[in-house]
Design an enzyme around this catalytic site. Structure first.
Site, PDB file in Angstrom:
ATOM      1  N   ARG A 135       0.820  -1.219   0.000  1.00  0.00           N
ATOM      2  CA  ARG A 135       0.000   0.000   0.000  1.00  0.00           C
ATOM      3  C   ARG A 135       0.856   1.272   0.000  1.00  0.00           C
ATOM      4  O   ARG A 135       0.438   2.285  -0.541  1.00  0.00           O
ATOM      5  CB  ARG A 135      -0.949  -0.003   1.195  1.00  0.00           C
ATOM      6  CG  ARG A 135      -2.058  -1.005   0.979  1.00  0.00           C
ATOM      7  CD  ARG A 135      -2.960  -1.118   2.164  1.00  0.00           C
ATOM      8  NE  ARG A 135      -4.182  -1.821   1.806  1.00  0.00           N
ATOM      9  CZ  ARG A 135      -5.009  -2.345   2.673  1.00  0.00           C
ATOM     10  NH1 ARG A 135      -4.765  -2.239   3.964  1.00  0.00           N
ATOM     11  NH2 ARG A 135      -6.095  -2.961   2.274  1.00  0.00           N
ATOM     12  N   GLY A 168     -13.196  -3.916   0.300  1.00  0.00           N
ATOM     13  CA  GLY A 168     -14.586  -3.455   0.395  1.00  0.00           C
ATOM     14  C   GLY A 168     -14.921  -2.419  -0.671  1.00  0.00           C
ATOM     15  O   GLY A 168     -16.021  -2.439  -1.249  1.00  0.00           O
ATOM     16  N   GLY A 170     -10.689  -8.893  -1.664  1.00  0.00           N
ATOM     17  CA  GLY A 170     -10.366  -9.879  -0.629  1.00  0.00           C
ATOM     18  C   GLY A 170      -9.504 -11.055  -1.038  1.00  0.00           C
ATOM     19  O   GLY A 170      -8.349 -10.899  -1.419  1.00  0.00           O
ATOM     20  N   LYS A 181     -19.763 -17.829  -0.473  1.00  0.00           N
ATOM     21  CA  LYS A 181     -21.226 -17.701  -0.408  1.00  0.00           C
ATOM     22  C   LYS A 181     -21.845 -16.896  -1.540  1.00  0.00           C
ATOM     23  O   LYS A 181     -21.325 -15.851  -1.917  1.00  0.00           O
ATOM     24  CB  LYS A 181     -21.609 -17.018   0.896  1.00  0.00           C
ATOM     25  CG  LYS A 181     -21.385 -17.905   2.097  1.00  0.00           C
ATOM     26  CD  LYS A 181     -21.768 -17.167   3.349  1.00  0.00           C
ATOM     27  CE  LYS A 181     -21.663 -18.063   4.569  1.00  0.00           C
ATOM     28  NZ  LYS A 181     -21.865 -17.301   5.795  1.00  0.00           N
TER      29      LYS A 181
HETATM   30  P1  AMP Z   1     -15.188 -14.936  -0.065  1.00  0.00           P
HETATM   31  O1  AMP Z   1     -14.667 -14.164   1.099  1.00  0.00           O
HETATM   32  O2  AMP Z   1     -16.662 -15.038  -0.145  1.00  0.00           O
HETATM   33  O3  AMP Z   1     -14.549 -14.491  -1.381  1.00  0.00           O
HETATM   34  O4  AMP Z   1     -14.730 -16.428   0.167  1.00  0.00           O
HETATM   35  C1  AMP Z   1     -13.392 -16.818   0.231  1.00  0.00           C
HETATM   36  C2  AMP Z   1     -13.318 -18.119   0.965  1.00  0.00           C
HETATM   37  O5  AMP Z   1     -14.096 -19.078   0.291  1.00  0.00           O
HETATM   38  C3  AMP Z   1     -11.934 -18.701   1.050  1.00  0.00           C
HETATM   39  O6  AMP Z   1     -11.494 -18.624   2.377  1.00  0.00           O
HETATM   40  C4  AMP Z   1     -12.111 -20.139   0.597  1.00  0.00           C
HETATM   41  O7  AMP Z   1     -11.474 -21.056   1.441  1.00  0.00           O
HETATM   42  C5  AMP Z   1     -13.602 -20.324   0.651  1.00  0.00           C
HETATM   43  N1  AMP Z   1     -14.058 -21.383  -0.257  1.00  0.00           N
HETATM   44  C6  AMP Z   1     -13.820 -21.492  -1.568  1.00  0.00           C
HETATM   45  N2  AMP Z   1     -14.340 -22.636  -2.058  1.00  0.00           N
HETATM   46  C7  AMP Z   1     -14.924 -23.275  -1.032  1.00  0.00           C
HETATM   47  C8  AMP Z   1     -15.616 -24.519  -0.901  1.00  0.00           C
HETATM   48  N3  AMP Z   1     -15.803 -25.317  -1.943  1.00  0.00           N
HETATM   49  N4  AMP Z   1     -16.072 -24.858   0.309  1.00  0.00           N
HETATM   50  C9  AMP Z   1     -15.871 -24.034   1.369  1.00  0.00           C
HETATM   51  N5  AMP Z   1     -15.232 -22.855   1.315  1.00  0.00           N
HETATM   52  C10 AMP Z   1     -14.759 -22.486   0.131  1.00  0.00           C
END
Ligand code: AMP
Length: 395
Positions: free
Chosen positions: A35, A376, A353, A197
């Site tokens: 940064r 964010g 992220g 998610k």
């Molecule tokens: P996000 O913050 O929503 O971008 O999610 C990132 C996180 O999703 C990472 O820490 C990954 O470990 C998790 N992730 C990716 N694929 C899977 C999966 N198939 N099952 C559980 N967690 C997952």
């Protein structure tokens, strides 16, 4: 918006909101200076023109004065990166800051103490913003990472510089990168969304559907889509409350001629850990007791075709649990495909992220067109929101 190159900084003091919220180790040393490096072009431009810089930032989330979160810890690193000595004000406002700012000569740099030692910063207090504004002649915002916050130093301060508020070079680059994907991107435009998610990415999906031609859904998000279509996902992460939403989304995508690409096979395991038993299986036929943690080879072959044909690529979210080395392959392969497509001339933006962490960890950060510095702020931009820090520079 007025850019840095449009301003004459000679003998002027510029107060620059930078994002120096860098990680520190136990000895209070900077462990990742990304940064600070990102803010260097703007600071260099002001100094080169015979101006001086007053740098202000937050560090962490202090509640009142917190010595462990003093920006004094990073002065040495900032000096090394800028190649000039850096003065430090023990407070961001008040007598010490005023005295040091008043004596600042062309070519000099002053760093103010952590803005968030004053709660007025995050409250967007205008008296606090005015005190900061009084230190300088020109305001530059170069902190994309906090541009989605209406804080005193990121937004409110701009009103005290009606015709001397300037967009920093980093902020300008970030805005351009998002525009290149969502406004002016050469077709076919591909978005790759992964991560855990669906629920956290709904607004993004809804906003980008009008702007893209292909959508790859990977990672944990994919299982909600697969289940909605009638597949069995076993114990894989799945949001049952969003099954209807994903069905509607697939209909909408069809109507808008957006092709959705889901994984067809997965690497599944019986336990959420790196060393548990692994099997590749059809994503629609995952038995109970098994959960998919990474994309399989067939899925990656399919994704490769789409990525190599794309001329504009947005990547947000990993294709699997990349934190476990045995389930990182899909995310690494995807990085390789994007790097290859970029080398062939595609524009690629990685933002938000965990995908940023992944591209850095696996060494793709210099093989894609742009890696966003704001988590964010990038996500809110992709959601189509106007960021207050950017709006304040336009008003
Ligand atoms: P996000 O913050 O929503 O971008 O999610 C990132 C996180 O999703 C990472 O820490 C990954 O470990 C998790 N992730 C990716 N694929 C899977 C999966 N198939 N099952 C559980 N967690 C997952």
């Amino acid at each position: 918006m007025t850019t840095v190159d449009q301003i004459d900084f000679k003998n002027k003091k510029a107060i620059i909101r930078v994002d120096f919220n860098v990680p520190l180790n136990e000895e209070n040393r900077v462990t990742d200076p990304t940064r600070i490096l990102a803010a260097k072009p703007t600071i260099d431009a002001v100094l080169a023109q015979g101006g001086s810089c007053i740098l202000m930032s937050h560090l962490g989330r202090p509640k009142g004065i917190t010595p462990g979160l003093s920006l004094g810890h990073i002065v040495k690193t900032v000096e090394e990166i800028l190649g000039v000595s850096v003065l430090f004000a023990q407070d961001s406002i008040g007598e010490s800051a005023q005295a040091l700012a008043a004596q600042l000569k062309p070519g000099e740099v002053l760093l103010l103490e952590n803005l968030r030692f004053h709660e007025e910063e995050t409250k967007g207090d205008s008296t606090f913003a005015k005190e900061l504004a009084n230190l300088a002649d020109i305001y530059i915002n170069d902190a994309f990472g906090t541009a989605h916050r209406a804080h005193a130093s990121t937004t409110i301060i701009a009103q005290f510089f009606p015709d001397r508020k300037v967009v920093g070079k980093l902020l300008e680059q970030e805005i351009e990168a998002i525009d290149k994907v969502l406004q002016t991107g050469e077709k076919p435009v591909l978005a790759i969304l992964g991560g855990s998610k669906v629920s956290s990415k709904i607004t993004i999906i809804e906003n980008i559907l009008d702007k893209i031609d292909h959508l790859i859904i990977g990672g944990g998000m994919a299982y909600t889509f697969v289940k909605a279509k009638g597949g069995s996902v076993g114990n894989s992460i799945c949001e049952d409350d969003y099954l209807d939403f994903t069905l509607e989304l697939m209909e909408k995508a069809k109507a808008k001629n957006v092709q959705i690409h889901l994984p067809v096979d997965v690497i599944a395991t019986t336990d959420f850990s790196n060393d548990s038993e692994r099997k590749t299986m059809d994503i629609n036929e995952i038995p109970n007791g098994w959960e998919g943690l990474d994309a399989g080879h067939k899925s990656l072959e399919n994704f490769k075709q789409v990525v190599l044909e794309a001329k504009t690529i947005l990547w947000n979210g990993p294709l699997g649990v990349f934190e476990f080395s045995n389930f990182a392959n899909g995310t690494i392969e995807l990085g390789t495909f994007i790097a290859e497509s970029t080398a062939k001339g595609a524009f690629s933006l990685v933002g938000g992220g965990d995908s940023v962490a992944a591209v850095k960890q696996f060494g793709f950060d210099h093989k894609v067109s742009y890696v966003s510095t704001g988590g964010g702020a990038m996500l809110e931009s992709l959601e189509g929101k106007t960021l207050p820090g950017i709006a304040a520079l336009k008003e």
